[in-house]
Design an enzyme around this catalytic site. Structure first.
Site, mmCIF file in Angstrom:
data_model
loop_
_atom_site.group_PDB
_atom_site.id
_atom_site.type_symbol
_atom_site.label_atom_id
_atom_site.label_comp_id
_atom_site.label_asym_id
_atom_site.label_seq_id
_atom_site.Cartn_x
_atom_site.Cartn_y
_atom_site.Cartn_z
ATOM 1 N N LYS A 204 0.822 -1.211 0.000
ATOM 2 C CA LYS A 204 0.000 0.000 0.000
ATOM 3 C C LYS A 204 0.856 1.261 0.000
ATOM 4 C CE LYS A 204 -4.264 -1.967 1.660
ATOM 5 N NZ LYS A 204 -5.275 -2.076 2.702
ATOM 6 N N ARG A 238 -3.128 -9.714 5.725
ATOM 7 C CA ARG A 238 -3.594 -9.921 4.340
ATOM 8 C C ARG A 238 -2.471 -9.451 3.419
ATOM 9 N NH1 ARG A 238 -6.231 -6.966 0.413
ATOM 10 N NH2 ARG A 238 -7.778 -8.125 -0.798
HETATM 11 C C1 9MG Z 1 -10.090 -5.949 0.078
HETATM 12 N N1 9MG Z 1 -9.093 -5.259 0.862
HETATM 13 C C2 9MG Z 1 -8.133 -4.419 0.384
HETATM 14 N N2 9MG Z 1 -7.401 -3.951 1.409
HETATM 15 C C3 9MG Z 1 -7.899 -4.522 2.529
HETATM 16 C C4 9MG Z 1 -7.577 -4.431 3.887
HETATM 17 O O1 9MG Z 1 -6.610 -3.643 4.326
HETATM 18 N N3 9MG Z 1 -8.292 -5.145 4.769
HETATM 19 C C5 9MG Z 1 -9.313 -5.935 4.348
HETATM 20 N N4 9MG Z 1 -9.998 -6.626 5.286
HETATM 21 N N5 9MG Z 1 -9.666 -6.058 3.062
HETATM 22 C C6 9MG Z 1 -8.967 -5.354 2.183
#
Ligand code: 9MG
Length: 258
Positions: A204, A238
């Protein structure tokens, strides 16, 4: 949690079967690399990304969800659309990951009578405009209050709190400073809300802001972010780069016992 994007820009233009093949082989690779959960998504949540009608999103993700039923690894669906949630529940998914925190009309009803886990994420506004000057008086207090309200609403609708996960939503209506304040506050949020934390910082802009690297150069920074998230209380991270993140977490665990 390994990210499996099933969007047209995430596979070569070889048609429906090539897309499914590509998605499944990517999922299998992430499982070999040590993913404990595969998060399938059919609509990009990047600021400015086009909205996808529910029928098209279903067409993208449903074959993947059914194919992954036999993979032996839990599967999550990243969606904010109740129609998708209903189909995913029928397909037996293990988690619904909703960037909109089950606020869409019908979202709670779509998941209430299932037993899958539910990830409630904070987002300011909506993806198209969320990064237009995001502002808070106190980002940690406000995100915590939002998540508390969503937990209480879902619980009042009859959903067992043990199904819930919280996520501060890094990059979803936050400046770099907001994101790092939230990253540092992870354990406090878990303690206050009594719900486990999922964190997504992989590749990010908050990683690029600190490292000065474009998206394709953010592997090391993303691993640093994943370790920091776990050190600050996250139980699920994630990520795009599963193998590298798993290795880093293994060494960190061996060295610290955390
Ligand atoms: C779909 N998505 C994209 N970024 C995300 C994040 O930081 N957390 C979650 N739960 N989903 C995300």
């Amino acid at each position: 949690m390994g990210i499996l994007n099933v969007t047209p820009d995430s596979f070569s233009d070889g048609g429906k079967f090539a897309a499914l093949d590509y998605a499944l082989s990517h999922a299998e690779q992430m499982i070999r690399d040590g993913a404990d959960i595969i998060d399938v998504g059919g609509e990009s949540t990047r600021p400015g990304a086009p909205l996808v009608p529910a029928e098209e999103e279903l067409r993208r993700v449903l074959p993947v969800l059914y194919a992954l039923r036999e993979c032996g690894t839990p599967v999550s669906l990243d969606t904010y659309k109740p129609a998708l949630m209903k189909e995913a529940v029928l397909a037996g998914v293990d988690m619904i990951n909703d960037i909109n925190a089950f606020r869409a009309p019908g979202a709670i009803e779509a998941v209430r009578d299932s037993d899958c886990a539910l990830c409630i994420m904070h987002m300011l506004d909506k993806p198209a405009t969320m990064q237009d000057k995001p502002a808070y008086d106190d980002v940690v207090l406000e995100v915590t209050a939002f998540l508390r309200e969503r937990i209480d609403t879902l619980a009042a609708a009859g959903i067992d709190r043990r199904r819930l996960w919280i996520d501060p939503g890094f990059g979803f209506g936050k400046t770099v400073e907001h994101n790092y304040a939230l990253l540092k506050a992870g354990r406090r949020m878990v303690d206050e809300l009594g719900v486990p934390l999922l964190a997504g910082v992989s590749r990010k802009s908050m990683i690029g802001a600190v490292t000065g690297k474009p998206v394709e150069g953010r592997l090391a920074g993303s691993i640093g972010g994943a370790l920091a998230a776990v050190a600050n209380g996250a139980r699920i991270v994630r990520v795009h780069d599963v193998g590298e993140t798993v290795d880093a977490l293994k060494v960190w665990h061996a060295a610290t016992g955390n």
